[in-house]
Design an enzyme around this catalytic site. Sequence first.
Site: not given
Ligand code: GDP
Ligand code: MG
Length: 427
Positions: A12, A40, A303
Amino acid sequence: MLTSICGINWGDEGKGRMVDLLSRDFDVVCRYQGGNNAGHTVINDKGKFILNLLPSGILREEVVNVLGCGMVIDIKHLCEEMERLRAAGIKITPDNLKISDKAIITMPYNVLQDVMEEDRLTKATGKPYGSTRRGIAPVYADKYMKKAFRMGELLNLSLLYKRLPDIVAWKNMTIKAYGFDPVKVDDMIKYFETYGKPLQEYIIDTGIYLNKMNAEGKKIMFEAQLGALRDIDYGIVPYTSSSSTIAAYAPIGAGVPNLKLNNSIGIMKAYSSCVGAGPFTCEYFGKKAERLRELGGEYGAATGRPRRVGPFDVVASKYGIMCQGADEIALTKLDILDDYEEIEICTHYELNGKILDDFPFTDVLDDCKPVFEKVKGWHCDISKCRTADELPKEALDYIRLLEKLCNCKIKYVSVGAERNACIVMPD
Ligand code: GDP
Ligand code: MG
């Protein structure tokens, strides 16, 4: 040109978000491990999407997306995810989605096994593994037992149906031992007929395809699910995933073990989050945790579970960078720290009065205490910044400090969830 986008931490980190942005310069995006336990989140001009199985390149029409042989694919989930995206106007055809014939099929009984075992563990020990309950560990176990079905078998269902009854009989020995009703062969046939047949036209040898693309000079990106600390070998076993989340595995899990990565971009979060159970040395508790969780919106995409949170962890991140062989870093969610006047960093662990620099064996982690240091925060909104010189001095200092402590170049800094909320740092 082969690039791997991988997670430095516990998952995440914002991998999907960075793949969505960086895939503008790539022709192919390939998932190489894991299954629909991934979550993601991607936000761009087309809307907000949560991707579980499809690579995050699916949101760009000109990018071809590949599900590699290292993956485990819940075919029902995949059909539903494709429908969900199509309903949102995303084009998905055999031209822009290719599925490896060697990828493994997650069966409904694998999901049942996952649930049965997590519930048994909870009752017997009070300590479940914190699985996403999507059948991932049982289906990887079946793969290594050579009892799993592969996507290529969907192209010759009559042969698959000959193999099916004995595998179901074998699986039912386990299911009955847990006190559950046995699985029926007819129901499994229905599963393949309903969710396997519609996928037939997408199934190819992705190794041949990717080698051809590479020979034509096309740019290929590998998208990891989860982070280094969830790797089956290098992570915090048993609180890991059941596959290799490591960049070096990407060519193998994609179908091109003959090709070498040109570079590895590690996605690293400006603070720490960890979903599920297991040692998490830098963890915050109480009000401190609540504040960071709320600011960061730290609830699991797959989840909905509240994620555990803490400050940036130098010890774990250095280890993650090493495991991933990261050449450069994308630091994400820096804007989440806007609210803090002072920011903590976990610089070391302490074990029985000794200071640890290196990430220790999992068992030892339970006795490690975090050592925190404080730095000055910037305490203002950085979410509109698009260049390094727009960032406040304290934010630049924080980035440079993490770079120094982790000994790795931070090339990108993400300051928001939207596609363009990202800064490319000068060399
Ligand atoms: P992944 O599983 O690595 O793709 O990450 P996730 O999507 O599970 O979690 C990352 C969360 O942070 C998501 O809700 C994204 O929309 C959000 N996100 C990603 N980069 C940024 C950022 O730079 N700033 C903010 N505020 N939110 C972000
Ligand atoms: Mg994730």
